[in-house]
Structure formats: structure tokens, C-alpha cells
Design an enzyme around this catalytic site. Structure first.
Site, short mmCIF file in Angstrom:
data_model
loop_
_atom_site.label_atom_id
_atom_site.label_comp_id
_atom_site.label_asym_id
_atom_site.label_seq_id
_atom_site.Cartn_x
_atom_site.Cartn_y
_atom_site.Cartn_z
N CYS A 1 5.91 7.37 2.18
CA CYS A 1 6.28 6.82 3.49
C CYS A 1 6.73 7.86 4.50
CB CYS A 1 7.35 5.74 3.33
SG CYS A 1 8.91 6.33 2.66
N CYS B 1 13.83 6.81 -3.95
CA CYS B 1 13.97 5.81 -2.89
C CYS B 1 14.43 4.48 -3.48
CB CYS B 1 12.64 5.64 -2.16
SG CYS B 1 12.65 4.30 -0.95
#
Length: 353
Positions: A199, A102
Site C-alpha cells: 500500500c 501492518c
């Protein structure tokens, strides 16, 4: 460094760290624009993970309080390869670290494209790490808040990005100081709990995600010792990671740890602590942020909460290296990152084979 209204694009999650990062950048004289990254649909109402209504509301309130614009950027399509990687690693019996991908592909990847669109020179986040800009480019350093240091998860950022990165929170020596700054500024997130989950995995329920994307990783199988003796059964090898002690549900008379996962046979091997120790590792898919010698001494960190251990690093190729540790290390886990440091300076890293 004092800036003269150079434009910065700051990733704002609605948490205290990125909120204080915005305030610090403003104090340093930057022209700050916030961006809230959303990986769900506009109608997504999940309470956990990214893009929750609460996080979006918090980010908007902080931006309003600080007087900065806030954009919302849907990066769902950029997360699909990360989610695919996450599932594939578990299927292969490895333990993934999606935060590294990410950071390299989204926060310090996609955001640079958006920064260029709005004319921002820099991209910033609320990571607990530092970055220095030099005549030769730049370097990432460990954050001054040692217990919160997040530089480990930034090894995958390409070195050409470093001169355009800003990490203001890395200069703060303790998280309590960050919360204190937020309180002084009257920011409503000063006491907001830290996010502990991945997430895109609400409530940290990754088996539910694997059930749809990699169901074979939840295939039941045997738990065995190093001799092959069956000690019990498990309900999916992806529920285990090398070095794991808790939740084995095996009575062995002494503490036992996962030492190996074989996805081909869905077998989980366990053993006493000496069997989880290893003297070295090989890492591949390497990213070097700094120039290194073919062989050198360094500190190598093998997981997020590992303090790092001294060893000798030998390059096999530009995309692979071997580490021989001075002392054997516990739980060298395939799929995790091996990140190489010279003191506080991050040199690079790779993925443990």
C-alpha cells in the site's frame, strides 16, 4: 453466533472484501462502524496504494448504501516504522513482509485504540481467515477459501487481541461468492480488481522508495555461482530475493535461482534448483498465539503462496525456534515469515533468519 447489537469497528478499504464483510456483520446483528485508513496526506492524489481518492469514494459509497457510519483515520505516523523496517530489511539483504507488521501494529493494533474510543467491543477486517472465541481466549484458523487464505499474515497479532477480533469473510468458501454477494447487494465494488501492491509503494515501484531511504541496497555488484565464479553483474542486490529465477540475465545453460544475497559485498549468488533447497530454518522474534510444547510436529508455511510443509519444530528460546522439514524446501527466504499450524489452527510464527 448471533450478536445483539454489539458494536464492531470494521476496517474498510473500498474493496469488495471489506464491503461484503460489513454486510455480513450487519446480517449477523452487529452495530457496525466503518473506518477508512489513510497513510497519506489529505491532499494525496496518488492513484495507487492506500488512501487513493477512488478507494475513499468507494468506501463512502458502500457505507452509505449499507447505512453505516464511516470514519477516516490518518495512520501515516504509524506507518513510518513499517516503511523504515521495509527499507532496512532490503538493505540487510533480506526480503520483508510489511503486511504482517501492518496487521499487528495498525489493523489489529491502532484500531483497537480507536475501537475503545468509540465504545466498540470488536475490531473486524476483510481478511480471508477465521477466528474462533474460546473460554481460553481465541484462535485464528485458515480461511475456508483455501486459495485466498490470509491467516499467514496474521501470525503477529498478539494473542490477547484474538477474543476481540472478527473475520467474517473467512467463512466464505470462494472469492466468486464474495463478488456475487456484493452484486446482489448492489454494491458498486462487486467487480473491483484486487489490490496486488504494497500500500505504501505505488505501482509496486519499491526501488524508487529504496533510492531515497536505503540507496546502498541498490548498489551494483557481481552475480556469482557457488564457487565464486563471476557470471554477470546486477544493478542493486535489493532487486533480488532468494529463490528468484526470472530476471537474472545470466546465460548458464540450465535454470538458475538466487541462493544467497550478501549485502556487505553486494554479491548475489545463484545456482541450479538443488542449491536453493534447504532442510531446515531458524526463526526469531517469535509470536505464539497458542501454547506449544518445547518440541512438536507441525505444518510450517514459509511464504504467502506456500502451501505449508510438515516438519519438526523445536523451541530454542521463547523468541526463537528451529524447523527440520520432512522434505527439503525451496526458497527459504531470510526476512519472510515462518508460520506454524496445527491443521488449520495458527499456532504462531517468527521471522526467518
Amino acid at each position: 453466533m448471533t450478536a445483539t447489537k454489539e458494536k464492531v469497528l470494521l476496517a474498510m478499504s473500498g474493496g469488495v472484501d471489506s464491503s461484503v464483510a460489513a454486510a455480513l456483520l450487519l446480517e449477523q446483528g452487529y452495530d457496525v462502524t466503518g473506518v477508512f485508513l489513510c497513510i497519506g496526506n489529505d491532499s494525496d492524489t496518488q492513484s495507487g496504494g492506500c488512501c487513493s481518492p477512488q478507494d475513499a469514494s468507494d468506501a463512502n459509497r458502500v457505507a452509505h448504501a449499507l447505512g453505516i457510519p464511516l470514519h477516516t483515520l490518518n495512520v501515516a505516523e504509524h506507518f513510518l516504522p513499517i516503511i523504515d523496517y521495509f527499507a532496512a530489511e532490503y538493505l540487510a539483504g533480506r526480503t520483508p513482509n510489511p503486511c504482517v507488521l501492518c496487521n499487528s501494529s495498525v489493523k489489529f493494533g491502532k484500531l483497537f485504540h480507536h475501537a475503545d474510543v468509540i465504545g466498540a467491543r470488536y475490531v473486524a477486517t476483510g481478511h480471508y481467515a477465521r477466528v474462533i472465541h474460546t473460554a481460553g481466549g481465541g484462535a485464528i484458523l485458515r480461511g475456508k477459501a483455501v486459495k485466498k487464505d490470509q491467516s499467514y499474515a496474521l501470525f503477529g497479532v498478539p494473542r490477547e487481541r484474538l477474543p476481540r477480533m472478527l473475520l467474517p469473510i473467512g467463512e466464505v468458501e470462494d472469492k466468486t461468492l464474495v463478488r456475487g454477494m456484493a452484486m446482489e447487494l448492489g454494491l458498486n465494488v462487486h467487480d473491483k480488481p484486487d489490490s496486488q501492491e504494497i500500500c505504501f509503494v505505488p505501482d509496486d515501484d519499491y526501488p524508487t522508495l529504496l533510492a531515497t531511504r536505503a540507496p546502498d541496497a541498490l548498489r551494483a555488484g557481481d552475480i556469482v555461482d557457488s564457487s565464486g565464479k563471476v557470471l554477470g553483474r546486477h544493478e542493486g542486490y535489493a532487486r533480488y530475493t532468494v529463490g528468484q529465477r526470472r530476471g537474472l540475465r545470466v546465460a548458464a545453460g540450465e535454470p538458475m535461482y538466487v541462493t544467497k544475497i550478501d549485502p556487505a559485498t553486494a554479491t548475489v549468488t545463484i545456482g541450479p534448483r538443488p542449491e536453493v533447497l534447504r532442510s531446515g530454518l531458524t526463526a526469531s522474534r517469535v509470536v505464539w498465539q497458542q501454547d506449544v510444547e518445547p518440541s512438536f510436529d507441525a505444518t510450517v508455511q514459509i511464504r504467502y503462496n506456500h502451501g505449508g510443509a510438515p516438519g519438526r519444530v523445536v523451541l530454542n528460546t521463547n523468541q526463537s525456534f528451529h524447523v527440520q522439514f520432512d522434505e527439503p524446501q525451496a526458497a527459504i527466504t531470510p526476512g519472510q515469515a515462518a508460520v506454524v499450524y496445527d491443521g488449520d489452527r495458527l499456532l504462531g510464527g517468527g521471522w526467518i533468519d
